[in-house]
Design a protein around this motif. Structure first.
Motif: not given
Length: 725
Positions: A357, A472, A477, A480
């Motif tokens: 991440k 994104v 990201e 997500e």
């Protein structure tokens, strides 16, 4: 002489290699081992003690917070439950409606308090009145402690003796009843009117005070009077040790070590006489320190032995050409290059699943596997869910399946001008990461249309649904976007071979009701009792057509179908027990495996055929079927047993016995139950008065109807109507 020189040369070469190894590697290893032994071990021991303090502190704060919350809820319940109004109307027999409303509101408050995770039972004990009320009943004390909460005579006397004087959440531990708390109302009086009693759920309380750390062997709540209110995992020896230290004198938080057992005591903020106790196994708690000490010495010995063998081996094998080593490295490099695509797909999968991440970790691992990418490009994740056609897809070999998906990926990649990454996140799910191309105006929607065109040529093997996630701006990201794409997939329908889900989110697509109403459930049970099986299948087909017309999602339709299947199974179980749990489980598996309207309808046709199979009746059964049909059509008329007995050339007694053998119930009871079934339908689905319903279902008077209804249902018709509404 030559042999001697050769031997000296090898010996000198050995010592030269070993000296270099000793200076470059062994000296740092020796220093590191010494530092680990002297410094790291001590640091670990201190950190272990600090860790124990942090854990017990967190454990005590968490438990105090839960108990404070319960105390606040008890105070709020007594403050806001309008007990004054209840006390005012208890003795007033003229205000039955108001009293019922007051107690209804009071029971709702008690139910809210009983929903606390630490609470197992809640009730109100009225000190100056013969009354006890809980979430289910309000009644006199003798009945309550005999039927609702049965206690022995001595146990009851001891228990009720607690309800005197002012109480502000006084907590008592009883060996037979467990922990319970008492609070009086009004709060500031020595002669309160009401006591609120809350019994703790012992198992939930044990879960509350349990600590999942391996080095914690047990936890407990102890008092300074030498009592254990609750404990989890303590041995008899540990219980005695806890009692000995808590009885000694008032103390603040402390950490004690005895016989390889560490005991932590923390004073409770909730009650000054309480201590939270944890028992830690020192061997487990200090295990990192022991392991570090052993490893440091083993590390040193290992490097010493390895250095000797390596030096000896190199001295003997020095003559090997360097070219051989180079060729071996080249062969290894070629093997690794063939695994790069698989490693890159695995890398993308980990990014989408949120394992990487942050930008630094992604950049590091990308460099390790030679994965080039633009750090700040706009990207969107497309999730492609497959629902395989078992009749065609399962006939393919595993090799053919693998090549087919490789071919799909290549076609999508070639048809999309921008960069596309693929990975298999689940057995029936493929993720496609699309990089936006600002120059060509290519984004997620265009890529989804391209993928749809490719997948449509394989529609004979599967139904595919494409979920589009959010866009994104960074690789870290992407998880997500993947999560949103999965959420959007829940909105897929049951029509197209290849469908694109661009939104809206789950629950916003249609307001179609995906659960059966009470009236619909009762109708299904009535149709089963009257053996109107064809209507069951017709109503399901109508529901499915309604869902298709309203564009309901697959998830909504599955919820409704599951509800229908639940009701069918319950209805079948009341009639006969020919089926077992594995069979019913297979029906649910079959239902949830379909993904098109036609499959769903065919699935219910097959389930209906199995659950409600009918057999060819014999002559006597056919005669009674005709009689039952006549009763169903003329239930509101006078149905004489003599009339039917005459039709079959039987006496009334013989007809009654034969009817019970064929139908399973006495003639009079069958008619009464069928009339009451129709009456309940009128009570739930119409606003007709009781007198009208009584006449409608064949009763000459209101009283006769109410008496029969109470006999079979246990309540009056008016009460039945109010409960179901």
């Amino acid at each position: 002489m030559a042999i001697s020189k050769l031997h000296k040369f090898r010996l000198a070469l050995f010592w030269r290699l070993f000296t270099n190894y000793f200076i470059v590697i062994l000296v740092p290893v020796i220093v590191a081992s010494f530092l680990a032994h002297v410094l790291a071990v001590r640091t670990i021991e201190k950190d272990a003690e600090k860790l124990n303090d942090v854990v017990i502190s967190h454990f005590s704060k968490q438990t105090d917070t839960a108990l404070d919350s319960l105390k606040t809820n008890m105070i709020n319940m007594l403050s806001s439950s309008n007990l004054t109004g209840v006390l005012r109307v208890i003795d007033d027999s003229r205000e039955n409606q108001q009293r019922a409303e007051q107690f209804h509101a009071l029971r709702e408050q008690l139910m809210k308090l009983q929903s606390d995770k630490l609470v197992s039972k809640v009730f109100l004990y009225f000190a100056n009145r013969d009354l006890v009320a809980d979430v289910d009943i309000y009644t006199d004390k003798s009945y309550y402690f005999k039927m609702s909460y049965p206690l022995g005579d001595q146990q009851k006397r001891d228990y009720l003796s607690r309800f005197t004087g002012k109480k502000m959440m006084d907590i008592t531990d009883s060996s037979s009843l467990g922990m319970y708390a008492v609070m009086s109302y009004p709060f500031n009086t020595e002669n309160p009117e009401v006591y609120l009693v809350v019994h703790f759920d012992q198992d939930k309380l044990k879960e509350q005070i349990s600590i999942p750390e391996k080095w914690v062997t047990g936890t407990a709540i102890a008092t300074s009077q030498g009592e254990i209110l609750n404990q989890n995992g303590l041995t008899e020896r540990e219980v005695k040790a806890v009692l000995a230290h808590t009885r000694a004198n008032a103390m603040s938080s402390q950490f004690l070590v005895t016989d390889e057992i560490a005991m932590s005591l923390v004073k409770s903020r909730f009650n000054d006489s309480w201590y939270y106790v944890t028992i830690a196994d020192l061997r487990t708690l200090m295990k990192p320190a022991y392991i570090t000490r052993v490893i440091s010495w083993a590390f040193l010995v290992f490097f010493l032995v390895v250095g000797s063998f390596v030096s000896y081996y190199l001295s003997r094998r020095w003559y090997r050409p360097v070219q051989e080593i180079t060729e071996e490295n080249k062969e290894l490099s070629q093997r690794m290059s063939g695994m790069v695509p698989l490693m890159q797909e695995l890398f993308v999968t980990k990014i989408l699943q949120g394992e990487y991440k942050d930008e630094l970790s992604i950049a590091y691992y990308a460099k390790e596997i030679d994965f080039s990418y633009d750090k700040h490009a706009m990207r969107t994740v497309l999730c492609i869910a497959f629902h395989y056609n078992s009749e065609v897809y399962e006939k393919l070999s595993e090799t053919t399946k693998s090549f087919m998906f490789v071919e799909i990926k290549e076609l999508i990649r070639k048809s999309t001008p921008s960069m596309v990454w693929f990975c298999q996140t689940k057995p029936d799910m493929m993720a496609c990461v699309v990089t936006h191309d600002a120059f060509l105006h290519l984004g997620a929607d265009e890529a989804a249309d391209v993928a749809k065109l490719v997948l449509e040529s394989y529609s004979q093997y599967f139904k595919a649904t494409i979920g589009i996630g959010k866009t994104v701006n960074a690789a870290e990201e992407l998880h997500e976007s993947y999560d949103q794409a999965l959420s959007v997939l829940q909105n897929r329908g049951l029509d197209a071979d290849v469908e694109i889900c661009r939104g809206p989110l789950v629950g916003e697509r249609t307001q179609w009701e995906s659960f059966l109403s009470v009236q619909e459930v009762n109708r299904i049970f009535n149709q089963c009792k009257t053996r109107e099986y064809d209507k069951l299948l017709e109503s399901v087909c109508e529901k499915l057509e309604e869902g298709r017309h309203k564009n309901a999602t697959a998830m909504q339709v599955k919820y409704l179908c599951t509800d229908v299947l639940n009701t069918w199974i319950r209805a079948v179980e009341t009639e006969h027990n020919d089926f077992n749990v594995p069979f019913f489980s297979s029906l649910y598996v079959r239902l949830h495996s379909v993904m098109t309207w036609d499959e769903l309808k065919q699935c219910f046709v097959e389930i209906h055929r199995v659950l409600f199979r009918t057999e060819e009746p014999d002559q006597r059964t056919k005669q009674f079927s005709e009689i039952l049909a006549y009763i169903h059509d003329h239930y509101n008329e006078e149905l004489s047993i003599e009339y039917f007995a005459g039709l079959l050339n039987m006496s009334s007694g013989h007809f009654s016995r034969t009817f019970k053998e064929a139908v399973g119930e006495k003639y009079v009871e069958y008619i009464a139950k069928y009339r009451l079934m129709k009456a309940k339908q009128f009570l739930l689905e119409t606003d007709m008065k009781i007198d009208e319903i009584a006449e409608k279902v064949g009763y000459w008077g209101r009283n006769s109807f109410i008496r029969t209804f109470r006999k079979y249902e246990g309540i009056t018709p008016a009460k039945y109507r109010s409960m179901d509404h």
